[in-house]
Design an enzyme around this catalytic site. Structure first.
Site, PDB file in Angstrom:
ATOM      1  N   CYS A  74       0.839  -1.200   0.000  1.00 47.54           N
ATOM      2  CA  CYS A  74       0.000   0.000   0.000  1.00 47.54           C
ATOM      3  C   CYS A  74       0.875   1.253   0.000  1.00 47.54           C
ATOM      4  O   CYS A  74       1.894   1.325   0.687  1.00 47.54           O
ATOM      5  CB  CYS A  74      -0.897  -0.015   1.223  1.00 47.54           C
ATOM      6  SG  CYS A  74      -2.049   1.358   1.264  1.00 47.54           S
ATOM      7  N   CYS A 118     -16.560  -9.179   5.436  1.00 51.27           N
ATOM      8  CA  CYS A 118     -15.949  -7.879   5.147  1.00 51.27           C
ATOM      9  C   CYS A 118     -14.673  -8.049   4.314  1.00 51.27           C
ATOM     10  O   CYS A 118     -13.741  -8.730   4.742  1.00 51.27           O
ATOM     11  CB  CYS A 118     -15.639  -7.173   6.461  1.00 51.27           C
ATOM     12  SG  CYS A 118     -14.918  -5.545   6.197  1.00 51.27           S
ATOM     13  N   ARG A 281     -17.833  -2.489  18.050  1.00 52.93           N
ATOM     14  CA  ARG A 281     -17.111  -3.745  17.794  1.00 52.93           C
ATOM     15  C   ARG A 281     -15.791  -3.819  18.553  1.00 52.93           C
ATOM     16  O   ARG A 281     -14.931  -2.937  18.424  1.00 52.93           O
ATOM     17  CB  ARG A 281     -16.856  -3.936  16.294  1.00 52.93           C
ATOM     18  CG  ARG A 281     -16.198  -5.295  15.998  1.00 52.93           C
ATOM     19  CD  ARG A 281     -16.084  -5.609  14.510  1.00 52.93           C
ATOM     20  NE  ARG A 281     -17.367  -5.534  13.857  1.00 52.93           N
ATOM     21  CZ  ARG A 281     -17.644  -4.752  12.831  1.00 52.93           C
ATOM     22  NH1 ARG A 281     -16.726  -3.977  12.316  1.00 52.93           N
ATOM     23  NH2 ARG A 281     -18.843  -4.755  12.308  1.00 52.93           N
TER      24      ARG A 281
HETATM   25 FE1  SF4 Z   1      -2.787   1.125   3.466  1.00 47.83          FE
HETATM   26 FE2  SF4 Z   1      -5.033   0.822   4.879  1.00 47.83          FE
HETATM   27 FE3  SF4 Z   1      -2.653  -0.046   5.825  1.00 47.83          FE
HETATM   28 FE4  SF4 Z   1      -3.105   2.560   5.699  1.00 47.83          FE
HETATM   29  S1  SF4 Z   1      -4.249   1.063   6.951  1.00 47.83           S
HETATM   30  S2  SF4 Z   1      -1.228   1.513   5.020  1.00 47.83           S
HETATM   31  S3  SF4 Z   1      -4.338   2.690   3.824  1.00 47.83           S
HETATM   32  S4  SF4 Z   1      -3.745  -0.816   4.046  1.00 47.83           S
END
Ligand code: SF4
Ligand code: SAM
Ligand code: DTB
Length: 334
Positions: A74, A118, A281
């Site tokens: 990411c 989810c 939750r």
């Molecule tokens: Fe990526 Fe989501 Fe992890 Fe942030 S929380 S680094 S946006 S996967």
């Protein structure tokens, strides 16, 4: 909200008057939230439990199963997250799963007793090609008789509408912490970006799942700030995940001082009181909690968990362990 004229309702009204609040869902001033956190532990969870009983069956807990449909790599820099490409962790980057793989996991989740499935992806935001595949996933998961949820990063209104049209029931997008502390944890996307995604999801008539993480090294004021953001939304989120940081080797937050579990329970209790109609939750971090702490979280007003041996990339109590816990507490899953 507590039923009119019930004891819990009267007590809430008393609290509201004392703190000059006009209606408990209208405006939760930070000072009122601070007062809740300052209550003796027993007084706080007694109050939250009474309010919990007014809106929910205290012996029912909702089960959501998570699946990481696209893992790692990411571009964001969330300081808690092992999936960020900026940190060297043991997470292996994997491309988006096939529709068949997702259906197989969803069937297994349903057979194990989950009511919601989810799908999470490590994206800043979905590209149209990816969204097209996620839409097929949503249609197929829904056809199994499961509620559907997705967490894919930022969404435009058009993307939210497309997901709604495919049958998406919930979208998870967390505020994570207070606006003031947020910049210490994430620099690649702003608090305002998050609020805009939440607005787009709300406008598209998808249920909002939005909460945060505690144990990031935030102050009590930051936990107050997070709750204030959530509880003062025009419509509070239907689902409020409260995550306890799972520290992962290689992430910037690895090794920081762990939060006292009683402060975690206090956060659950304050979320319950300030968002009396939302599912709260008990989310990440259950592996670090013993059965007593989890039982206390349910007493304080948590009524949903992530169910399944894995969260996205980290562990979760296994299904058999949770079934045994529920049996010992006479909790019915929904
Ligand atoms: Fe990526 Fe989501 Fe992890 Fe942030 S929380 S680094 S946006 S996967
Ligand atoms: N990439 C998408 C996003 O961030 O919007 C969706 C998935 S992301 C993993 C969803 C949430 O999981 C984060 O907002 C954060 O609250 C929580 N989370 C991530 N890593 C965590 C960790 N190590 N411990 C606890 N919660 C975590
Ligand atoms: C949420 O609030 N917590 C879940 C879900 N929404 C997507 C994710 C927890 C992730 C924990 C770290 C991991 O397994 O990677």
């Amino acid at each position: 909200m507590a039923q009119p004229n019930s004891d819990a309702h009267q007590e809430t009204i008393h609290f509201v008057k004392k703190n000059n609040l006009t209606s408990i869902n209208e405006r939760w001033d930070k000072s009122a939230i601070k007062d809740l956190f300052a209550l003796p532990f027993n007084d706080l969870i007694f109050m939250s439990h009474k309010i919990h009983r007014e809106s929910f069956n205290p012996n029912s807990v909702q089960l959501s199963t998570l699946l990481s449909i696209k893992t790692g790599g990411c571009a964001e820099d969330c300081g808690y997250c092992p999936q960020s490409s900026l940190y060297t962790t043991e997470v292996e980057n994997t491309p988006i799963l096939s529709l068949d793989e997702v259906i197989t996991s969803a069937k297994a989740a349903k057979n194990a007793g989950a009511s919601r499935f989810c799908m999470g992806a490590a994206w800043r935001e979905p590209k149209q090609k990816d969204l097209d595949l996620v839409k097929e996933m949503v249609v197929s998961v829904k056809a199994l008789g499961l509620e559907t949820c997705a967490t894919l990063g930022m969404l435009s209104y058009d993307q939210a509408e497309q997901l709604k049209d495919s049958g998406l029931d919930y979208y998870n997008h967390n505020l994570d912490t207070s606006p003031e502390f947020y910049g210490d944890i994430i620099s690649t996307r702003t608090y305002q970006d998050r609020l805009e995604t939440l607005e787009n999801v709300r406008k598209a008539n998808i249920h909002v799942c939005c909460g945060g993480i505690v144990g990031l090294g935030e102050s009590l004021d930051d936990r107050i700030g997070l709750i204030s953001q959530l509880a003062n939304m025009e419509t509070p989120p239907e689902s409020v995940p409260i995550n306890l940081l799972t520290q992962v080797e290689g992430t910037p937050l690895m090794g920081i001082e762990a939060l006292d579990h009683f402060d975690f329970i206090r956060t659950i209790a304050v979320a319950r009181i300030t968002m009396p109609n939302s599912f709260v939750r008990l989310s990440a971090g259950r592996e670090s909690m013993d059965d007593g702490i989890q039982a206390l979280a349910f007493f304080a007003g948590a009524n949903s968990i992530f169910y399944g041996d894995e969260l996205l990339t980290t562990g979760n109590p296994n299904v058999e362990k949770d079934k045994l816990l529920f049996k010992r507490l006479n909790i019915k899953s929904i």
